[in-house]
Design a protein around this motif. Sequence first.
Motif, PDB file in Angstrom:
ATOM      1  N   ILE A  21      64.831  82.073 -47.720  1.00 29.70           N
ATOM      2  CA  ILE A  21      64.735  80.338 -47.143  1.00 29.70           C
ATOM      3  C   ILE A  21      65.494  80.085 -47.216  1.00 29.70           C
ATOM      4  O   ILE A  21      66.343  79.641 -47.669  1.00 29.70           O
ATOM      5  CB  ILE A  21      64.267  79.827 -47.858  1.00 29.70           C
ATOM      6  N   GLN A  22      65.708  79.088 -45.822  1.00 27.47           N
ATOM      7  CA  GLN A  22      66.583  78.528 -45.197  1.00 27.47           C
ATOM      8  C   GLN A  22      66.374  76.928 -45.850  1.00 27.47           C
ATOM      9  O   GLN A  22      65.032  76.764 -45.392  1.00 27.47           O
ATOM     10  CB  GLN A  22      67.157  79.039 -43.805  1.00 27.47           C
ATOM     11  N   ILE A  23      67.532  76.310 -45.772  1.00 25.63           N
ATOM     12  CA  ILE A  23      67.643  74.597 -46.487  1.00 25.63           C
ATOM     13  C   ILE A  23      68.562  73.996 -45.573  1.00 25.63           C
ATOM     14  O   ILE A  23      69.512  74.168 -46.103  1.00 25.63           O
ATOM     15  CB  ILE A  23      67.473  74.989 -47.909  1.00 25.63           C
ATOM     16  N   ALA A  24      67.666  73.282 -45.262  1.00 22.78           N
ATOM     17  CA  ALA A  24      69.147  71.870 -44.390  1.00 22.78           C
ATOM     18  C   ALA A  24      68.714  70.804 -45.333  1.00 22.78           C
ATOM     19  O   ALA A  24      68.131  70.468 -45.765  1.00 22.78           O
ATOM     20  CB  ALA A  24      68.808  71.589 -43.361  1.00 22.78           C
ATOM     21  N   LEU A  25      69.828  70.599 -46.031  1.00 24.20           N
ATOM     22  CA  LEU A  25      70.222  69.106 -46.066  1.00 24.20           C
ATOM     23  C   LEU A  25      71.148  67.844 -45.529  1.00 24.20           C
ATOM     24  O   LEU A  25      71.403  68.194 -44.285  1.00 24.20           O
ATOM     25  CB  LEU A  25      71.234  69.339 -47.877  1.00 24.20           C
ATOM     26  N   TYR A  26      70.193  67.123 -45.122  1.00 19.01           N
ATOM     27  CA  TYR A  26      69.932  66.073 -44.532  1.00 19.01           C
ATOM     28  C   TYR A  26      70.849  64.215 -45.399  1.00 19.01           C
ATOM     29  O   TYR A  26      69.978  64.147 -46.072  1.00 19.01           O
ATOM     30  CB  TYR A  26      69.175  65.319 -43.347  1.00 19.01           C
ATOM     31  N   ARG A  27      71.540  63.646 -44.862  1.00 21.13           N
ATOM     32  CA  ARG A  27      71.420  62.704 -45.156  1.00 21.13           C
ATOM     33  C   ARG A  27      70.853  61.266 -44.289  1.00 21.13           C
ATOM     34  O   ARG A  27      70.938  61.968 -42.872  1.00 21.13           O
ATOM     35  CB  ARG A  27      73.471  62.594 -44.628  1.00 21.13           C
ATOM     36  N   VAL A  28      70.293  60.551 -45.368  1.00 23.68           N
ATOM     37  CA  VAL A  28      69.071  59.814 -44.057  1.00 23.68           C
ATOM     38  C   VAL A  28      69.785  58.439 -44.415  1.00 23.68           C
ATOM     39  O   VAL A  28      69.785  57.929 -45.205  1.00 23.68           O
ATOM     40  CB  VAL A  28      67.652  59.949 -44.727  1.00 23.68           C
ATOM     41  N   PHE A  57      79.675  64.613 -52.672  1.00 27.07           N
ATOM     42  CA  PHE A  57      78.391  63.812 -53.036  1.00 27.07           C
ATOM     43  C   PHE A  57      79.259  62.282 -53.130  1.00 27.07           C
ATOM     44  O   PHE A  57      79.333  61.837 -53.742  1.00 27.07           O
ATOM     45  CB  PHE A  57      78.377  64.506 -54.838  1.00 27.07           C
ATOM     46  N   GLU A  58      77.590  61.613 -52.750  1.00 27.32           N
ATOM     47  CA  GLU A  58      77.848  60.109 -52.732  1.00 27.32           C
ATOM     48  C   GLU A  58      76.714  59.755 -52.458  1.00 27.32           C
ATOM     49  O   GLU A  58      75.392  60.138 -52.031  1.00 27.32           O
ATOM     50  CB  GLU A  58      77.697  59.796 -51.114  1.00 27.32           C
ATOM     51  N   PRO A  59      76.486  58.575 -53.669  1.00 28.65           N
ATOM     52  CA  PRO A  59      74.825  57.656 -53.987  1.00 28.65           C
ATOM     53  C   PRO A  59      73.849  57.522 -52.565  1.00 28.65           C
ATOM     54  O   PRO A  59      74.938  57.154 -51.366  1.00 28.65           O
ATOM     55  CB  PRO A  59      75.272  56.673 -55.033  1.00 28.65           C
ATOM     56  N   GLY A  60      73.132  57.631 -52.238  1.00 27.38           N
ATOM     57  CA  GLY A  60      71.825  57.606 -51.309  1.00 27.38           C
ATOM     58  C   GLY A  60      70.533  58.233 -51.096  1.00 27.38           C
ATOM     59  O   GLY A  60      70.400  58.741 -51.983  1.00 27.38           O
ATOM     60  N   SER A  61      70.029  58.089 -49.605  1.00 23.45           N
ATOM     61  CA  SER A  61      68.780  58.778 -49.170  1.00 23.45           C
ATOM     62  C   SER A  61      69.858  59.991 -49.039  1.00 23.45           C
ATOM     63  O   SER A  61      70.142  59.825 -48.022  1.00 23.45           O
ATOM     64  CB  SER A  61      67.813  58.523 -48.342  1.00 23.45           C
ATOM     65  N   TYR A  62      68.294  61.370 -49.530  1.00 22.92           N
ATOM     66  CA  TYR A  62      68.868  63.080 -48.667  1.00 22.92           C
ATOM     67  C   TYR A  62      67.417  63.116 -48.373  1.00 22.92           C
ATOM     68  O   TYR A  62      66.239  62.618 -49.012  1.00 22.92           O
ATOM     69  CB  TYR A  62      69.696  63.472 -49.637  1.00 22.92           C
ATOM     70  N   GLU A  63      67.672  64.023 -47.372  1.00 23.69           N
ATOM     71  CA  GLU A  63      66.316  64.804 -47.307  1.00 23.69           C
ATOM     72  C   GLU A  63      66.688  66.013 -47.285  1.00 23.69           C
ATOM     73  O   GLU A  63      67.358  66.609 -46.817  1.00 23.69           O
ATOM     74  CB  GLU A  63      65.957  64.707 -45.755  1.00 23.69           C
ATOM     75  N   LEU A  64      66.488  66.732 -48.016  1.00 23.54           N
ATOM     76  CA  LEU A  64      65.815  68.623 -47.737  1.00 23.54           C
ATOM     77  C   LEU A  64      64.548  68.980 -47.142  1.00 23.54           C
ATOM     78  O   LEU A  64      63.866  68.731 -47.318  1.00 23.54           O
ATOM     79  CB  LEU A  64      65.937  69.293 -49.297  1.00 23.54           C
ATOM     80  N   ILE A  65      65.309  69.666 -46.302  1.00 24.19           N
ATOM     81  CA  ILE A  65      63.860  71.054 -44.814  1.00 24.19           C
ATOM     82  C   ILE A  65      64.481  71.986 -45.866  1.00 24.19           C
ATOM     83  O   ILE A  65      64.990  72.840 -45.537  1.00 24.19           O
ATOM     84  CB  ILE A  65      63.650  70.876 -43.757  1.00 24.19           C
ATOM     85  N   PHE A  66      62.907  72.462 -46.054  1.00 23.69           N
ATOM     86  CA  PHE A  66      62.664  73.890 -46.242  1.00 23.69           C
ATOM     87  C   PHE A  66      62.484  74.644 -45.228  1.00 23.69           C
ATOM     88  O   PHE A  66      60.634  74.907 -44.981  1.00 23.69           O
ATOM     89  CB  PHE A  66      61.495  74.571 -48.299  1.00 23.69           C
ATOM     90  N   PHE A  67      62.926  75.911 -44.394  1.00 25.40           N
ATOM     91  CA  PHE A  67      62.171  76.496 -43.720  1.00 25.40           C
ATOM     92  C   PHE A  67      61.268  77.981 -44.002  1.00 25.40           C
ATOM     93  O   PHE A  67      62.614  78.403 -43.897  1.00 25.40           O
ATOM     94  CB  PHE A  67      63.688  76.980 -42.543  1.00 25.40           C
ATOM     95  N   ALA A  68      60.633  77.157 -44.646  1.00 25.64           N
ATOM     96  CA  ALA A  68      59.598  78.377 -45.300  1.00 25.64           C
ATOM     97  C   ALA A  68      58.731  79.225 -44.574  1.00 25.64           C
ATOM     98  O   ALA A  68      58.279  80.678 -45.058  1.00 25.64           O
ATOM     99  CB  ALA A  68      58.201  77.289 -46.358  1.00 25.64           C
ATOM    100  N   GLY A  69      58.595  78.947 -43.203  1.00 28.48           N
ATOM    101  CA  GLY A  69      57.513  79.728 -42.879  1.00 28.48           C
ATOM    102  C   GLY A  69      57.348  80.953 -42.195  1.00 28.48           C
ATOM    103  O   GLY A  69      56.930  81.808 -42.415  1.00 28.48           O
ATOM    104  N   ASP A  70      58.936  81.476 -42.373  1.00 31.75           N
ATOM    105  CA  ASP A  70      59.440  83.373 -41.748  1.00 31.75           C
ATOM    106  C   ASP A  70      58.410  83.802 -43.626  1.00 31.75           C
ATOM    107  O   ASP A  70      57.936  85.161 -43.524  1.00 31.75           O
ATOM    108  CB  ASP A  70      60.516  83.385 -42.005  1.00 31.75           C
ATOM    109  N   TYR A  71      59.144  83.103 -44.028  1.00 27.22           N
ATOM    110  CA  TYR A  71      58.744  83.736 -45.643  1.00 27.22           C
ATOM    111  C   TYR A  71      57.294  83.359 -46.115  1.00 27.22           C
ATOM    112  O   TYR A  71      56.557  84.509 -46.821  1.00 27.22           O
ATOM    113  CB  TYR A  71      59.483  82.804 -46.918  1.00 27.22           C
ATOM    114  N   LEU A  72      56.699  83.081 -45.781  1.00 25.45           N
ATOM    115  CA  LEU A  72      55.466  82.534 -45.911  1.00 25.45           C
ATOM    116  C   LEU A  72      54.568  83.721 -44.756  1.00 25.45           C
ATOM    117  O   LEU A  72      53.204  83.483 -45.689  1.00 25.45           O
ATOM    118  CB  LEU A  72      54.685  81.653 -45.699  1.00 25.45           C
TER     119      LEU A  72
END
Length: 118
Positions: A21-28, A57-72
């Motif tokens: 599963i591909q995962i992307a991490l974003y700083r928000v 690493f920095e404190p703050g808001s983040y978002e992980l996006i899990f690209f689960a479609g191909d796996y599912l």
Amino acid sequence: MAGYLTTHVLDTAKGCPASGIQIALYRVSGNSHRIIAEAVTNADGRTDAPILPSDKFEPGSYELIFFAGDYLRQPGQPDDTILFLDQIPIRFGMSDADAHYHVPLLLSPFGYSTYRGS
């Protein structure tokens, strides 16, 4: 000790780790998203290294996006079939600059959950 972020994906329907599963991490920041890391889960459903290592690493808001479609997607199911779950975003905050944050995804074709793990 500096903070860092790890994640993993477990397939609760099959009772096993979810690999590939591909995962992307974003700083928000407000409505702005800046990608800072990408990884793919290994045979244990984990990334090979922290998705956000202590040197970045920095404190703050983040978002992980899990690209689960191909796996599912079921074997033999056409690629253009609309899935109930495809991209799964999890937005969270990290405030402790010295903590290990762990954000797992418990996944099935029709639902998911997450929590702050250890």
